[in-house]
Design a protein around this motif. Sequence first.
Motif, PDB file in Angstrom:
ATOM      1  N   GLU A 177       0.829  -1.279  -0.082  1.00  0.00           N
ATOM      2  CA  GLU A 177      -0.115   0.076  -0.018  1.00  0.00           C
ATOM      3  C   GLU A 177       0.874   1.147   0.005  1.00  0.00           C
ATOM      4  OE1 GLU A 177      -3.381   0.181   0.371  1.00  0.00           O
ATOM      5  OE2 GLU A 177      -3.988  -1.944   0.358  1.00  0.00           O
ATOM      6  N   GLY A 178       2.025   1.189   0.236  1.00  0.00           N
ATOM      7  CA  GLY A 178       3.185   2.302   0.174  1.00  0.00           C
ATOM      8  C   GLY A 178       3.045   3.108   1.324  1.00  0.00           C
ATOM      9  N   PHE A 179       2.788   2.486   2.495  1.00  0.00           N
ATOM     10  CA  PHE A 179       3.007   3.437   3.747  1.00  0.00           C
ATOM     11  C   PHE A 179       3.954   2.097   4.647  1.00  0.00           C
ATOM     12  CE2 PHE A 179      -1.007   1.383   4.766  1.00  0.00           C
ATOM     13  CZ  PHE A 179      -0.971   1.192   6.021  1.00  0.00           C
ATOM     14  N   GLY A 180       4.427   2.902   5.764  1.00  0.00           N
ATOM     15  CA  GLY A 180       4.952   2.470   6.781  1.00  0.00           C
ATOM     16  C   GLY A 180       4.712   3.085   8.209  1.00  0.00           C
ATOM     17  N   ILE A 181       4.925   2.428   9.349  1.00  0.00           N
ATOM     18  CA  ILE A 181       4.383   3.258  10.546  1.00  0.00           C
ATOM     19  C   ILE A 181       5.992   3.285  11.353  1.00  0.00           C
ATOM     20  CG2 ILE A 181       3.230   2.890  12.701  1.00  0.00           C
ATOM     21  CD1 ILE A 181       1.224   1.235  11.012  1.00  0.00           C
ATOM     22  N   VAL A 182       6.223   4.239  11.751  1.00  0.00           N
ATOM     23  CA  VAL A 182       7.349   4.676  12.521  1.00  0.00           C
ATOM     24  C   VAL A 182       7.084   5.125  14.010  1.00  0.00           C
ATOM     25  CG1 VAL A 182       8.898   5.133  10.265  1.00  0.00           C
ATOM     26  CG2 VAL A 182       7.824   6.906  11.586  1.00  0.00           C
ATOM     27  N   VAL A 183       8.131   5.017  14.881  1.00  0.00           N
ATOM     28  CA  VAL A 183       7.910   5.399  16.369  1.00  0.00           C
ATOM     29  C   VAL A 183       8.395   6.616  16.376  1.00  0.00           C
ATOM     30  CG1 VAL A 183       8.823   4.760  18.679  1.00  0.00           C
ATOM     31  CG2 VAL A 183       8.295   3.060  16.964  1.00  0.00           C
ATOM     32  N   ARG A 184       7.527   7.401  16.988  1.00  0.00           N
ATOM     33  CA  ARG A 184       8.147   8.859  17.127  1.00  0.00           C
ATOM     34  C   ARG A 184       8.660   8.988  18.526  1.00  0.00           C
ATOM     35  NH1 ARG A 184       5.076  13.799  15.930  1.00  0.00           N
ATOM     36  NH2 ARG A 184       6.838  14.721  16.239  1.00  0.00           N
ATOM     37  N   LYS A 185       7.776   8.408  19.361  1.00  0.00           N
ATOM     38  CA  LYS A 185       8.199   8.599  20.824  1.00  0.00           C
ATOM     39  C   LYS A 185       7.516   7.486  21.562  1.00  0.00           C
ATOM     40  CE  LYS A 185       6.989  11.932  24.399  1.00  0.00           C
ATOM     41  NZ  LYS A 185       6.523  13.283  24.945  1.00  0.00           N
TER      42      LYS A 185
ATOM     43  N   LEU B   7       3.824   6.922  20.715  1.00  0.00           N
ATOM     44  CA  LEU B   7       3.231   7.830  19.524  1.00  0.00           C
ATOM     45  C   LEU B   7       3.982   7.467  18.216  1.00  0.00           C
ATOM     46  CD1 LEU B   7       1.601  10.179  18.717  1.00  0.00           C
ATOM     47  CD2 LEU B   7       3.759  11.572  18.884  1.00  0.00           C
ATOM     48  N   TYR B   8       2.805   6.856  17.327  1.00  0.00           N
ATOM     49  CA  TYR B   8       3.526   6.378  15.881  1.00  0.00           C
ATOM     50  C   TYR B   8       2.991   7.382  14.659  1.00  0.00           C
ATOM     51  CZ  TYR B   8       4.350   2.336  18.768  1.00  0.00           C
ATOM     52  OH  TYR B   8       4.727   1.541  19.732  1.00  0.00           O
ATOM     53  N   ALA B   9       3.655   7.423  13.682  1.00  0.00           N
ATOM     54  CA  ALA B   9       3.584   8.245  12.591  1.00  0.00           C
ATOM     55  C   ALA B   9       3.624   7.241  11.354  1.00  0.00           C
ATOM     56  CB  ALA B   9       4.668   9.489  12.417  1.00  0.00           C
ATOM     57  N   TRP B  10       2.622   7.577  10.382  1.00  0.00           N
ATOM     58  CA  TRP B  10       2.554   6.892   9.176  1.00  0.00           C
ATOM     59  C   TRP B  10       3.273   7.911   8.192  1.00  0.00           C
ATOM     60  CZ3 TRP B  10      -0.128   5.797  12.922  1.00  0.00           C
ATOM     61  CH2 TRP B  10      -0.890   4.613  13.236  1.00  0.00           C
ATOM     62  N   VAL B  11       4.149   7.109   7.203  1.00  0.00           N
ATOM     63  CA  VAL B  11       4.953   7.676   6.412  1.00  0.00           C
ATOM     64  C   VAL B  11       5.038   7.309   4.997  1.00  0.00           C
ATOM     65  CG1 VAL B  11       6.608   8.295   8.007  1.00  0.00           C
ATOM     66  CG2 VAL B  11       6.991   6.246   7.007  1.00  0.00           C
ATOM     67  N   ASP B  12       5.101   7.755   3.907  1.00  0.00           N
ATOM     68  CA  ASP B  12       5.043   7.340   2.657  1.00  0.00           C
ATOM     69  C   ASP B  12       6.491   6.462   2.371  1.00  0.00           C
ATOM     70  OD1 ASP B  12       6.070   7.628  -0.350  1.00  0.00           O
ATOM     71  OD2 ASP B  12       3.653   8.311  -0.438  1.00  0.00           O
ATOM     72  N   LEU B  13       6.408   5.323   2.147  1.00  0.00           N
ATOM     73  CA  LEU B  13       7.547   4.610   1.910  1.00  0.00           C
ATOM     74  C   LEU B  13       8.514   5.159   0.758  1.00  0.00           C
ATOM     75  CD1 LEU B  13       6.435   0.899   2.399  1.00  0.00           C
ATOM     76  CD2 LEU B  13       7.864   2.334   3.907  1.00  0.00           C
ATOM     77  N   ALA B  14       8.072   5.739  -0.259  1.00  0.00           N
ATOM     78  CA  ALA B  14       8.816   6.185  -1.326  1.00  0.00           C
ATOM     79  C   ALA B  14       9.321   7.503  -1.003  1.00  0.00           C
ATOM     80  CB  ALA B  14       8.049   6.363  -2.690  1.00  0.00           C
ATOM     81  N   THR B  15       8.803   8.366   0.005  1.00  0.00           N
ATOM     82  CA  THR B  15       9.415   9.728  -0.021  1.00  0.00           C
ATOM     83  C   THR B  15      10.060   9.900   1.430  1.00  0.00           C
ATOM     84  OG1 THR B  15       7.244  10.727   0.809  1.00  0.00           O
ATOM     85  CG2 THR B  15       8.023  10.781  -1.627  1.00  0.00           C
ATOM     86  N   GLY B  16       9.228   9.188   2.408  1.00  0.00           N
ATOM     87  CA  GLY B  16       9.813   9.297   3.855  1.00  0.00           C
ATOM     88  C   GLY B  16       9.050  10.114   4.489  1.00  0.00           C
ATOM     89  N   GLN B  17       8.071  10.947   3.766  1.00  0.00           N
ATOM     90  CA  GLN B  17       7.269  12.039   4.392  1.00  0.00           C
ATOM     91  C   GLN B  17       6.141  11.477   4.977  1.00  0.00           C
ATOM     92  OE1 GLN B  17       8.023  15.391   4.256  1.00  0.00           O
ATOM     93  NE2 GLN B  17      10.068  14.322   3.589  1.00  0.00           N
TER      94      GLN B  17
END
Length: 183
Positions: free
Chosen positions: A94-102, A152-162
Amino acid sequence: VYVNTASGQPVSVPETMMAAYFPEGVPPQAPPRPPFPEPPPPPPGVFTVRRPVLWQDLDPVRHVNNARYVGYASDVGFQVATAHGWTASRMQDEGFGIVVRKLQLHYKQPAVLDDELEIATWAYGARRVTANRAFTMRRVRDGALLMQMNGLYAWVDLATGQPVRIPAAFLAAFEANFVGDAG
């Protein structure tokens, strides 16, 4: 906390260690710590997993190493996603990942070899590109709370990292595991 390995009791940090961390001198007063945030109570769809404490999880003091608690929670995070139909490969497709912010952890009691643990998790506070996830870890034999963790988790676009908006289908799949509005 610095612990005496013979007694298991807290002790003062040795001066040599203090000097290594504060070569210019120890600050006169530590800044106040913010209180540990209390997440909302779990929803009916709280996700739980049981796991044993294994010998490789232990540190030299013979209790679960603090860093392993983060690993346990991370494993449960992947398991809850998979249980709701969102495997790592599906998210990648689907082109996204979930990263840990805190991450904020509150250790209450140690876990030791052969303890059986119940790890529970639920989500709350979804925003456009972030959401929170609470974790608790209890010892099964007596129900003792060993650890609480908020992430706290953030969703990011895998292609851009945004950052990218949390997909509506993702939020819908987790509706029972969310406290309050899932988006």
